[in-house]
Write a protein that holds these residues in place. Structure first.
Motif, mmCIF file in Angstrom:
data_model
loop_
_atom_site.group_PDB
_atom_site.id
_atom_site.type_symbol
_atom_site.label_atom_id
_atom_site.label_comp_id
_atom_site.label_asym_id
_atom_site.label_seq_id
_atom_site.Cartn_x
_atom_site.Cartn_y
_atom_site.Cartn_z
ATOM 1 N N GLU A 100 -2.960 -8.396 -1.474
ATOM 2 C CA GLU A 100 -3.419 -7.015 -1.312
ATOM 3 C C GLU A 100 -2.449 -6.034 -1.957
ATOM 4 N N LEU A 101 -2.362 -6.080 -3.272
ATOM 5 C CA LEU A 101 -1.721 -4.970 -3.978
ATOM 6 C C LEU A 101 -2.715 -3.820 -3.984
ATOM 7 N N GLY A 102 -2.314 -2.677 -3.500
ATOM 8 C CA GLY A 102 -3.233 -1.542 -3.386
ATOM 9 C C GLY A 102 -3.581 -0.967 -4.743
ATOM 10 N N ALA A 103 -4.580 -1.586 -5.402
ATOM 11 C CA ALA A 103 -4.982 -1.135 -6.737
ATOM 12 C C ALA A 103 -5.749 0.177 -6.687
ATOM 13 N N GLY A 104 -6.011 0.689 -5.519
ATOM 14 C CA GLY A 104 -6.643 1.980 -5.276
ATOM 15 C C GLY A 104 -6.471 2.260 -3.791
ATOM 16 N N ILE A 105 -7.301 3.132 -3.257
ATOM 17 C CA ILE A 105 -7.330 3.341 -1.808
ATOM 18 C C ILE A 105 -8.629 4.053 -1.470
ATOM 19 N N GLN A 106 -9.171 3.725 -0.302
ATOM 20 C CA GLN A 106 -10.391 4.393 0.138
ATOM 21 C C GLN A 106 -10.034 5.719 0.794
ATOM 22 N N MET A 107 -10.710 6.764 0.393
ATOM 23 C CA MET A 107 -10.488 8.056 1.040
ATOM 24 C C MET A 107 -11.090 8.036 2.439
ATOM 25 N N THR A 108 -10.401 8.670 3.361
ATOM 26 C CA THR A 108 -10.914 8.838 4.717
ATOM 27 C C THR A 108 -11.239 10.309 4.925
ATOM 28 N N TYR A 109 -11.872 10.601 6.047
ATOM 29 C CA TYR A 109 -12.264 11.993 6.265
ATOM 30 C C TYR A 109 -11.050 12.910 6.378
ATOM 31 N N LEU A 110 -9.955 12.392 6.937
ATOM 32 C CA LEU A 110 -8.771 13.226 7.155
ATOM 33 C C LEU A 110 -7.810 13.229 5.981
ATOM 34 N N HIS A 111 -7.815 12.155 5.176
ATOM 35 C CA HIS A 111 -6.854 12.035 4.079
ATOM 36 C C HIS A 111 -7.561 11.549 2.821
ATOM 37 N N ARG A 112 -7.358 12.283 1.716
ATOM 38 C CA ARG A 112 -8.075 11.985 0.481
ATOM 39 C C ARG A 112 -7.119 11.951 -0.714
ATOM 40 N N PRO A 113 -6.142 11.054 -0.691
ATOM 41 C CA PRO A 113 -5.175 10.993 -1.795
ATOM 42 C C PRO A 113 -5.799 10.392 -3.051
ATOM 43 N N TYR A 167 0.847 -1.195 0.000
ATOM 44 C CA TYR A 167 0.000 0.000 0.000
ATOM 45 C C TYR A 167 0.882 1.244 0.000
ATOM 46 N N PRO A 168 1.065 1.886 -1.172
ATOM 47 C CA PRO A 168 1.844 3.125 -1.197
ATOM 48 C C PRO A 168 1.127 4.288 -0.510
ATOM 49 N N PHE A 169 -0.208 4.233 -0.440
ATOM 50 C CA PHE A 169 -0.996 5.310 0.170
ATOM 51 C C PHE A 169 -1.636 4.768 1.452
ATOM 52 N N THR A 170 -1.516 5.533 2.538
ATOM 53 C CA THR A 170 -1.979 5.059 3.854
ATOM 54 C C THR A 170 -2.877 6.112 4.507
ATOM 55 N N PRO A 171 -4.086 6.314 3.998
ATOM 56 C CA PRO A 171 -4.952 7.375 4.525
ATOM 57 C C PRO A 171 -5.572 7.043 5.878
ATOM 58 N N TRP A 172 -5.306 5.873 6.412
ATOM 59 C CA TRP A 172 -5.861 5.527 7.725
ATOM 60 C C TRP A 172 -5.068 6.174 8.870
ATOM 61 N N GLU A 173 -3.986 6.880 8.566
ATOM 62 C CA GLU A 173 -3.202 7.533 9.615
ATOM 63 C C GLU A 173 -4.084 8.513 10.395
ATOM 64 N N PRO A 174 -4.070 8.478 11.727
ATOM 65 C CA PRO A 174 -4.967 9.337 12.518
ATOM 66 C C PRO A 174 -4.541 10.789 12.589
ATOM 67 N N ASN A 213 -20.022 0.956 8.258
ATOM 68 C CA ASN A 213 -18.745 1.421 7.734
ATOM 69 C C ASN A 213 -17.653 1.376 8.795
ATOM 70 N N GLU A 214 -16.415 1.298 8.313
ATOM 71 C CA GLU A 214 -15.288 1.436 9.216
ATOM 72 C C GLU A 214 -15.122 2.900 9.611
ATOM 73 N N PHE A 215 -14.411 3.118 10.664
ATOM 74 C CA PHE A 215 -14.199 4.464 11.188
ATOM 75 C C PHE A 215 -13.519 5.351 10.145
ATOM 76 N N THR A 216 -13.974 6.575 10.009
ATOM 77 C CA THR A 216 -13.449 7.675 9.179
ATOM 78 C C THR A 216 -13.728 7.534 7.689
ATOM 79 N N VAL A 217 -14.404 6.471 7.215
ATOM 80 C CA VAL A 217 -14.710 6.358 5.793
ATOM 81 C C VAL A 217 -16.199 6.626 5.578
ATOM 82 N N PRO A 218 -16.628 6.873 4.359
ATOM 83 C CA PRO A 218 -18.055 7.119 4.122
ATOM 84 C C PRO A 218 -18.940 6.007 4.675
ATOM 85 N N ARG A 219 -20.167 6.361 4.989
ATOM 86 C CA ARG A 219 -21.077 5.378 5.578
ATOM 87 C C ARG A 219 -21.427 4.254 4.614
ATOM 88 N N LEU A 220 -21.589 4.602 3.346
ATOM 89 C CA LEU A 220 -22.013 3.602 2.366
ATOM 90 C C LEU A 220 -20.952 3.335 1.295
#
Length: 573
Positions: free
Chosen positions: A91-104, A41-48, A145-152
């Motif tokens: 788990e090759l990060g073919a994308g990444i889910q945006m979180t509320y704090l990080h949206r790469p 995972y080159p992108f890690t938007p789960w960082e708090p 949903n998981e914490f910090t990601v969209p509800r749906l």
């Protein structure tokens, strides 16, 4: 714990041919019965930390489990005997889910380079997370949903989006998947060969070519990459590769040098057997696929952006070489060809039996729109000409072509399609385009049967007529806006949501349409705070001036409805 979980699964009848387990980060792996799997995972938007600054990752450095270095990945990266298992990714990060704090934003070049570097490092199993985005269902008493990601929404910027739409990364990966489907059995047994100093290369160093080989004796593949996340990269000029084989030394290119554009990655063949006694010493073009026909074989290549294709065929075993759309020369025991990538380019090499092999050389842009299908016992390369997304699928009784945008689509084919398909009246023969045949598909144009209102700056109301989806496979609502969060409501219920970014909000409306009933969708937006750390993920020119209350006014720049057309063409063997 894992062994107990497997036992519980088997007790209830969940028997599987393979059981896998996490192996990254020094995770414990059972001694028997599990296939260890890795992740990248080159992108890690789960960082708090909202101010977290990512650093260049090591995922784009070639390495080898068979040749581990002290700092190969992390201390203790492999806690199992690596010689017993294939090197596999789940788990090759073919994308990444945006979180509320990080949206790469994950560029498609990143997804392609991840797969190329994994293969060049010895991987024989490409698994992705996520390959197809989706939507979380609402729970009975809340959201799942998981914490910090969209509800749906869990679109994940995946190759296939939340509503099945094709993202650019899907086409990038299809180039690799077509290659693996045809050449994977040749690649899989090959060990990794790393150049000197590969284990000491740092991800911050981007002015040096990253490369590796998988080879045995005089056959194999070269893997190149000029992509690095979270770092400035530039084109690499004056590159020449030297390959030392048991009986000879190859220089790529034969004369001069290569220019490698930043962000590119490529797989180049060395010692590739083409059939009929023909041997390709090397090519500075990437193998795409092979068309197997009753009478002759066609090997399809493409030129990665910026790379000048050069083909070197062994003179022994090659009776003749003709080049349509380029030039050629003979020097010693090698026949050289310099094709110009395009629809009119074809190389014909005559082998020992006299039948020979055809070689097509496409541009990368053309290859990204190619599909391989089998009809009436013959394999075809189909190329869609459309500004919007398009896809092709062949079943047992029909050829399906779908596309977005305009009501007509030009479809190119090599070789010519069976005459029974144009005879259906759904496919118009438009003559030749180089060595391809052009056909046109035409649907009745979709007529706008919708209305749009914006009763408040932060609210948009879309009304769709009951018959609005007649004649189309789907309708995609595309909203270009600047906002913090978007929520879509149908009959008072939340049905879709979105975290604002430079990407448009896309909703597939077919999911929500009910026959004979008008659809009313309410979109509500919340504004960005003028001092929000997440603003660094937005293009500054897109941001409006702050309002007096400390927010950035919600800006709905454009709202479009994009139809998806589809035609099914019946055919018979």
């Amino acid at each position: 714990h894992l062994e107990r979980l497997r036992a519980l699964a088997r007790e209830v009848g969940l028997e599987a041919p393979l059981y896998t387990c996490t192996a990254w980060g020094g995770a414990a792996v059972p001694a028997e019965g599990f296939l260890p799997m890795h992740a990248a995972y080159p992108f890690t938007p789960w960082e708090p930390d909202p101010s977290f600054e990512p650093v260049p990752s090591r995922e784009f450095l070639f390495r080898s489990p068979q040749q581990p270095a002290a700092d190969w990945w992390q201390a203790g990266a492999f806690r199992y005997p690596i010689e017993r298992y294939p090197y596999a990714y789940c788990e090759l990060g073919a994308g990444i889910q945006m979180t509320y704090l990080h949206r790469p934003l994950v560029p498609p070049e990143c997804t392609q380079a991840l797969a190329v570097v994994a293969l060049g490092s010895g991987c024989n199993w490409l698994g992705y997370y996520m390959y197809h985005g989706g939507s979380n269902p609402p729970g009975r008493r809340g959201f799942l949903n998981e914490f910090t990601v969209p509800r749906l929404s869990y679109d994940f910027q995946a190759p296939l989006g939340e509503y099945g739409q094709l993202h650019a990364s899907y086409h990038r990966l299809r180039l690799i998947h077509l290659f693996l489907a045809e050449f994977g059995d040749r690649l899989a047994p090959l060990p990794v060969v790393l150049p000197p100093g590969a284990s000491t290369l740092k991800p911050q160093v981007t002015n040096v070519l990253r490369y590796a080989a998988r080879a045995h004796q005089d056959q194999g593949f070269l893997f190149l990459s000029v992509y690095q996340d979270h770092a400035e990269t530039a084109d690499l000029e004056g590159i020449a590769l030297e390959v030392l084989l048991p009986q000879e030394r190859l220089r790529l290119p034969h004369e001069g040098s290569l220019r490698l554009l930043r962000g590119m990655s490529a797989i180049l063949p060395v010692g590739l057997e083409l059939g009929d006694g023909l041997r390709l010493r090397y090519a500075t073009a990437q193998p795409l696929t092979v068309l197997h026909a009753r009478e002759r074989r066609c090997v399809v290549f493409f030129a990665p952006d910026g790379l000048q294709p050069e083909f070197a065929l062994a003179r022994q075993g090659c009776r003749a070489l003709t080049v349509q759309g380029g030039s050629s020369a003979e020097e010693g025991e090698t026949l050289y060809a310099w094709p110009l990538p395009g629809l009119g380019t074809r190389l014909e090499a005559t082998g020992l039996s006299g039948r020979g092999v055809e070689l097509l050389v496409l541009s990368q842009e053309q290859a990204l729109r190619c599909w391989k299908v089998r009809l009436a016992g013959t394999e075809y390369l189909l190329l869609t000409e459309s500004e919007g997304a398009a896809w092709v699928d062949a079943g047992e009784e029909r050829l399906t072509v779908c596309w977005q945008g305009e009501a007509q689509l030009d479809l190119l084919s090599y070789p010519r399609l069976p005459s029974s398909l144009p005879a259906t009246g759904l496919l118009e023969d438009r003559g030749t385009a180089g060595v391809f045949w052009r056909y046109r598909l035409q649907c009745p144009p979709w007529k706008a049967r919708w209305s749009l209102e914006q009763p408040e700056p932060q609210v948009v109301r879309l009304r769709l007529a009951a018959e609005a989806l007649e004649g189309v496979r789907d309708l995609f609502l595309r909203v270009d806006c600047v906002a913090d969060v978007g929520q879509a409501f149908l009959d008072g219920h939340l049905v879709a949501d979105y975290f604002g970014s430079d990407l448009p909000w896309i909703i597939g409306l077919k999911r929500f349409a009910q026959p004979g009933r008008e659809l009313e969708l309410i979109l509500r937006f919340t504004p960005l705070q003028a001092n929000a750390p997440v603003l660094r993920y937005f293009t500054r020119e897109r941001l409006p001036l702050p309002a007096s209350d400390g927010t950035l006014p919600v800006t709905v720049r454009a709202v479009q409805l994009v139809p998806e057309y589809g035609i099914e063409l019946p055919w018979q063997e």
